[in-house]
Design a protein around this motif. Sequence first.
Motif, PDB file in Angstrom:
ATOM      1  N   GLY A 235     -53.173  80.028  51.401  1.00 12.08           N
ATOM      2  CA  GLY A 235     -53.553  79.238  50.247  1.00 12.08           C
ATOM      3  C   GLY A 235     -52.565  79.309  49.105  1.00 12.08           C
ATOM      4  N   ALA A 236     -51.393  79.917  49.343  1.00 11.31           N
ATOM      5  CA  ALA A 236     -50.440  80.105  48.247  1.00 11.31           C
ATOM      6  C   ALA A 236     -49.998  78.786  47.639  1.00 11.31           C
ATOM      7  N   MET A 237     -49.777  77.772  48.474  1.00 11.98           N
ATOM      8  CA  MET A 237     -49.291  76.506  47.937  1.00 11.98           C
ATOM      9  C   MET A 237     -50.355  75.821  47.093  1.00 11.98           C
ATOM     10  N   ARG A 238     -51.613  75.924  47.498  1.00 12.98           N
ATOM     11  CA  ARG A 238     -52.699  75.347  46.690  1.00 12.98           C
ATOM     12  C   ARG A 238     -52.782  76.049  45.340  1.00 12.98           C
ATOM     13  N   GLU A 239     -52.638  77.372  45.345  1.00 13.88           N
ATOM     14  CA  GLU A 239     -52.684  78.108  44.085  1.00 13.88           C
ATOM     15  C   GLU A 239     -51.503  77.749  43.194  1.00 13.88           C
ATOM     16  N   VAL A 240     -50.325  77.645  43.790  1.00 13.47           N
ATOM     17  CA  VAL A 240     -49.130  77.332  43.015  1.00 13.47           C
ATOM     18  C   VAL A 240     -49.209  75.916  42.446  1.00 13.47           C
ATOM     19  N   ALA A 241     -49.838  75.001  43.169  1.00 15.28           N
ATOM     20  CA  ALA A 241     -49.952  73.621  42.687  1.00 15.28           C
ATOM     21  C   ALA A 241     -50.759  73.551  41.394  1.00 15.28           C
ATOM     22  N   ARG A 242     -51.588  74.565  41.123  1.00 16.37           N
ATOM     23  CA  ARG A 242     -52.352  74.603  39.875  1.00 16.37           C
ATOM     24  C   ARG A 242     -51.599  75.330  38.763  1.00 16.37           C
ATOM     25  N   GLU A 243     -50.398  75.795  39.067  1.00 15.97           N
ATOM     26  CA  GLU A 243     -49.586  76.542  38.124  1.00 15.97           C
ATOM     27  C   GLU A 243     -48.681  75.579  37.344  1.00 15.97           C
ATOM     28  N   VAL A 248     -43.043  72.122  35.972  1.00 19.63           N
ATOM     29  CA  VAL A 248     -41.848  72.215  35.135  1.00 19.63           C
ATOM     30  C   VAL A 248     -40.613  72.435  36.008  1.00 19.63           C
ATOM     31  N   MET A 249     -40.699  73.366  36.947  1.00 21.12           N
ATOM     32  CA  MET A 249     -39.553  73.633  37.810  1.00 21.12           C
ATOM     33  C   MET A 249     -39.243  72.450  38.722  1.00 21.12           C
ATOM     34  N   ILE A 367     -39.997  83.799  37.781  1.00 18.28           N
ATOM     35  CA  ILE A 367     -41.251  83.424  37.125  1.00 18.28           C
ATOM     36  C   ILE A 367     -42.410  84.260  37.662  1.00 18.28           C
ATOM     37  N   PHE A 368     -42.505  84.377  38.991  1.00 19.58           N
ATOM     38  CA  PHE A 368     -43.638  85.101  39.564  1.00 19.58           C
ATOM     39  C   PHE A 368     -43.450  86.608  39.477  1.00 19.58           C
ATOM     40  N   ALA A 369     -42.194  87.068  39.453  1.00 18.21           N
ATOM     41  CA  ALA A 369     -41.974  88.492  39.217  1.00 18.21           C
ATOM     42  C   ALA A 369     -42.435  88.867  37.814  1.00 18.21           C
ATOM     43  N   ALA A 370     -42.205  87.972  36.841  1.00 18.74           N
ATOM     44  CA  ALA A 370     -42.648  88.230  35.473  1.00 18.74           C
ATOM     45  C   ALA A 370     -44.163  88.171  35.350  1.00 18.74           C
ATOM     46  N   LYS A 371     -44.801  87.301  36.116  1.00 23.93           N
ATOM     47  CA  LYS A 371     -46.248  87.137  36.010  1.00 23.93           C
ATOM     48  C   LYS A 371     -47.016  88.165  36.850  1.00 23.93           C
ATOM     49  N   LEU A 372     -46.470  88.515  38.041  1.00 23.88           N
ATOM     50  CA  LEU A 372     -47.210  89.337  38.989  1.00 23.88           C
ATOM     51  C   LEU A 372     -46.544  90.669  39.290  1.00 23.88           C
ATOM     52  N   GLY A 373     -45.277  90.827  38.868  1.00 25.83           N
ATOM     53  CA  GLY A 373     -44.501  91.993  39.271  1.00 25.83           C
ATOM     54  C   GLY A 373     -43.879  91.742  40.632  1.00 25.83           C
ATOM     55  N   PRO A 374     -42.744  92.412  40.940  1.00 26.85           N
ATOM     56  CA  PRO A 374     -42.119  92.224  42.247  1.00 26.85           C
ATOM     57  C   PRO A 374     -43.017  92.746  43.352  1.00 26.85           C
ATOM     58  N   GLY A 375     -43.070  92.033  44.464  1.00 28.64           N
ATOM     59  CA  GLY A 375     -43.913  92.459  45.564  1.00 28.64           C
ATOM     60  C   GLY A 375     -44.313  91.287  46.428  1.00 28.64           C
ATOM     61  N   PRO A 376     -45.162  91.505  47.450  1.00 29.09           N
ATOM     62  CA  PRO A 376     -45.531  90.450  48.394  1.00 29.09           C
ATOM     63  C   PRO A 376     -46.194  89.241  47.738  1.00 29.09           C
ATOM     64  N   ALA A 377     -47.066  89.457  46.748  1.00 31.77           N
ATOM     65  CA  ALA A 377     -47.738  88.324  46.114  1.00 31.77           C
ATOM     66  C   ALA A 377     -46.740  87.399  45.433  1.00 31.77           C
ATOM     67  N   ALA A 378     -45.784  87.997  44.724  1.00 33.12           N
ATOM     68  CA  ALA A 378     -44.762  87.191  44.057  1.00 33.12           C
ATOM     69  C   ALA A 378     -43.894  86.469  45.076  1.00 33.12           C
ATOM     70  N   ARG A 379     -43.561  87.139  46.193  1.00 30.74           N
ATOM     71  CA  ARG A 379     -42.724  86.494  47.207  1.00 30.74           C
ATOM     72  C   ARG A 379     -43.441  85.316  47.844  1.00 30.74           C
ATOM     73  N   LEU A 385     -43.703  77.727  45.897  1.00 32.15           N
ATOM     74  CA  LEU A 385     -43.128  76.885  44.856  1.00 32.15           C
ATOM     75  C   LEU A 385     -41.781  76.307  45.285  1.00 32.15           C
ATOM     76  N   MET A 386     -41.029  77.058  46.072  1.00 33.40           N
ATOM     77  CA  MET A 386     -39.776  76.501  46.578  1.00 33.40           C
ATOM     78  C   MET A 386     -40.031  75.260  47.436  1.00 33.40           C
ATOM     79  N   GLY A 387     -41.117  75.289  48.188  1.00 41.08           N
ATOM     80  CA  GLY A 387     -41.467  74.104  48.970  1.00 41.08           C
ATOM     81  C   GLY A 387     -41.833  72.924  48.091  1.00 41.08           C
ATOM     82  N   ILE A 388     -42.659  73.173  47.072  1.00 41.52           N
ATOM     83  CA  ILE A 388     -43.075  72.091  46.179  1.00 41.52           C
ATOM     84  C   ILE A 388     -41.889  71.549  45.391  1.00 41.52           C
ATOM     85  N   ALA A 389     -41.130  72.464  44.744  1.00 37.08           N
ATOM     86  CA  ALA A 389     -39.998  72.026  43.929  1.00 37.08           C
ATOM     87  C   ALA A 389     -38.930  71.366  44.779  1.00 37.08           C
TER      88      ALA A 389
END
Length: 447
Positions: A235-243, A248-249, A367-379, A385-389
């Motif tokens: 569901g990562a892409m669905r969540e990112v689509a609401r970001e 902006v990117m 952006i996601f490292a700043a929001k979530l910290g480095p780790g699997p969730a940010a990756r 987001l790379m797919g969407i952008a």
Amino acid sequence: MTTTTTTTSTAGPIAAPGSGPLDDWRPEDEAFWAQAGAGIARRNLIFSVLSEHIGFSVWSLWSVIVLFLGPAYGFDPAQKFTLTAVPTLVGGAMRIPYTFAVARFGGRNWTVVSALLLLLPTTAIAIVLEPGVSYGTLLAVAAVAGVGGGNFASSMANINAFYPQRLKGWALGINAGGGNLGVPAVQLVGLAVLATAGAGHPRLLLVVYIPLIVLAALLSARYMDNLPALRNDKGAMREVAREPHAWVMSLLYIGTFGSFIGFGFAFGQVLQVQFHAEFATPVKAAYLTFLGPLLGSLVRPVGGWFADRWGGARVTFWNFVAMAGAALVVYLASRQESLGLFLTGFVLLFVFSGLGNGSAYKMIPAIFAAKLGPGPAARRKSGALMGIAGAIGALGGVLVNIAFRESFLNSGRGDAAYLAFLAFYGLCLVVTWAVYLRPSARRLAGV
């Protein structure tokens, strides 16, 4: 295939290339990275670049094919601009499912499949391309070439997961820059065919690329790996689509990558139409067509390295300032009918669009490292987001070709298109400053 392991106190067992998934992957662990991770990531990066490079060549194949469509085919410049816009549009749309495919099937598995899919547009061109073919048939075959555009999104999402945050700008820049080199590569192959065999032998392009496609698939199957961690969050892409940052990117990526791919597809035709006296034959245009995409591809890792060093947002902002200046140079050169100044401005546009590709993509994981910290969730969210952008950014290539088509249809010149590019780059630099650089309590650190 047998499985070998390398065991250390920190790294744990590592599967042989292609033998199975890498169950233990901790790129942010510096000891793990030094002992095992760096070598594995580098190997996957090399073969990812190879496959993506050929994908870009197939995607941009129609920027070369249109140079072979002489009077015997009966197509006007507006129709040829459409033929280059269609694969750009389809390629952009394919980037969304291609990003999902990495999570669903694994990076190695999907790299093999996506490479083999490139056989569809290449064999289709070989079958139908001859004088008398209908325009609708060529449009359909050009659309199939869009599968090459999807390779970028899956490749970037995959490589993003292999590298630690501190090296993402460099790694993603290398991956994307090596892929982008597929644009000038196919144009150089096209130049070689035009210069030696003539415009009557476009199938020689396919004699070169069909074996390379098969080779890329075989090497990917042998030497790449799957990361099961990529499968954890469907569901990562669905969540990112609401970001909000996703959109902006995407806007900024229209300005950078959209410019690169759009100009790469259209530049040869622009030279032939706007400076017809100097580029009366396809081979004359082909001598220069590859130069801008080549330089823009080579500097893309530099943009990522700059972003690692000084911050992606800062580099992207000043890059849009430079792109606006280059667009102004192109406009003035067009008004003065100065070929030398025109070529200078366009080459600068290619160079700065390449730099901006690297710096903008570095912003996404930051952006996601700043929001979530480095780790699997940010990756995972970075990959989504790379797919969407990437998909929306590729639509910039469609807009570039449409802008040229309408400008040349209405006035016989590209002036209106150049002014549109200038205005858009101005918008992008304002947005970059307002969202990522303006002093604010909500400003994300490290972007």
